[in-house]
Design a protein around this motif. Structure first.
Motif, short mmCIF file in Angstrom:
data_model
loop_
_atom_site.label_atom_id
_atom_site.label_comp_id
_atom_site.label_asym_id
_atom_site.label_seq_id
_atom_site.Cartn_x
_atom_site.Cartn_y
_atom_site.Cartn_z
N GLY A 251 0.81 -1.22 0.00
CA GLY A 251 0.00 0.00 0.00
C GLY A 251 0.84 1.26 0.00
O GLY A 251 0.34 2.34 -0.32
N ALA A 252 2.12 1.14 0.36
CA ALA A 252 3.04 2.28 0.26
C ALA A 252 3.48 2.42 -1.19
O ALA A 252 3.63 1.43 -1.91
CB ALA A 252 4.24 2.08 1.17
N TYR A 253 3.73 3.66 -1.61
CA TYR A 253 4.13 3.88 -3.00
C TYR A 253 4.87 5.20 -3.14
O TYR A 253 4.82 6.04 -2.23
CB TYR A 253 2.89 3.90 -3.91
N TYR A 254 5.54 5.36 -4.28
CA TYR A 254 6.22 6.63 -4.56
C TYR A 254 5.28 7.53 -5.35
O TYR A 254 4.76 7.13 -6.40
CB TYR A 254 7.51 6.42 -5.34
N SER A 255 5.05 8.74 -4.84
CA SER A 255 4.17 9.70 -5.50
C SER A 255 4.99 10.64 -6.37
O SER A 255 5.83 11.39 -5.85
CB SER A 255 3.39 10.52 -4.46
#
Length: 310
Positions: A251-255
């Protein structure tokens, strides 16, 4: 008011409290600027921040002449409290009111305690920047939402504080920056950084030059970036390959929009173990910055339990 268990990570949709969030943001800017007017400069503007307290947000002790004073947002009892080291105190209820009224009442409370507050009466890092005395637009205060936000900060502050304890190099406190309305903790490699280009709205570029004068990895929480806010992590300068590193939890990601890693608060809250989920995000995103940036990790990290049982 009876509070629910503080071990729970509360739900608070940003869309449900945006007017209160934006009003509280301006109120914290006023109080933060008062602290800034009296506290000597500390690197990276660490002297201007607020801190999570057992009841809300506080300036901590602000030096003044031969003594000190404190301003606290009591987000449990919903009051602004001003307390002096001479025993004097003043305050007023937090309720729906304009920024202009809050500004006037805060200066009045300080004045009654004999405390001067020479601040630049305009907000920073927002656009438009309505002068405090003229801001009749922001006037919301949902007491329940304010308490829930404080409970979000309380959980974030606790987990970020544990994360901070593993670093023995230069590291900031876990503190609340009223410019961006975020709770932050920053680790430093020990090397200098290229001058920051600035660009924050209604904020001099020189402010960012000081804030980002050393190579860093910064993490935090703010009421944006997700349906219920988001945890974030970024590096300055971002080393090659930073954005492509695998991080956790799921669920974590690079924006690409924000140029940083994000973990939506609602993802962490819904995890089987929210503490573990947030800790994994903080650790893996820091490792992405430190490993890609070739930090001397053995010299900068240590076990916070190294003296346990001694």
């Amino acid at each position: 008011m009876t509070l629910p268990s503080l071990t729970n990570w509360p739900a608070l949709r940003v869309a449900d409290w945006t007017p209160t969030r934006d009003t509280l943001h301006m109120w914290t800017q006023i109080v933060g600027k008062i602290r800034m007017a009296h506290a000597p400069l500390v690197n990276h503007w660490w002297q201007v921040t607020l801190y999570v307290s057992p009841r809300g947000l506080t300036t901590s002790a602000v030096p003044y002449r031969g003594g000190a004073f404190e301003i606290e947002f009591d987000l449990v009892g919903h009051r602004l409290e001003v307390r002096g080291s001479d025993g004097g105190s003043r305050g007023f209820p937090l309720r729906p009111m304009t920024v202009a009224e809050f500004y006037t009442r805060t200066l009045d409370a300080l004045g009654r305690l004999g405390i001067e507050a020479p601040i630049r009466p305009h907000p920073n890092e927002v656009d438009p920047a309505i002068p405090f005395a003229e801001d009749h637009e922001h006037a919301s205060y949902d007491a329940e939402a304010a308490t829930l936000f404080w409970r979000q900060l309380l959980q974030a502050n606790r987990v970020m504080g544990e994360f901070r304890s593993h670093f023995v190099g230069k590291v900031s406190p876990v503190h609340f920056f009223w410019g961006g309305m975020d709770l932050a903790c920053t680790r430093f490699s020990g090397r200098s950084a290229p001058p920051h280009p600035g660009g924050a709205p209604n904020c001099g570029d020189w402010v960012m030059v000081e804030g980002y004068s050393r190579e860093l990895s910064s993490c935090g929480f703010w009421p944006g970036g997700g349906e219920e806010g988001a945890f974030y992590s970024y590096a300055y300068p971002a080393p090659a390959g930073f954005a492509d590193q695998p991080v956790g939890p799921e669920g974590a990601y690079y924006s690409t929009e924000f140029q940083q890693f994000l973990l939506p608060y609602e993802v962490a809250r819904a995890a089987p173990d929210p503490d573990r989920a947030v800790a994994e995000f903080l650790r893996t995103t820091y490792e992405a910055a430190a490993d890609q940036g070739h930090w001397d990790r053995p010299a900068l990290e240590d076990d916070p339990l190294r003296w346990a049982g001694a």
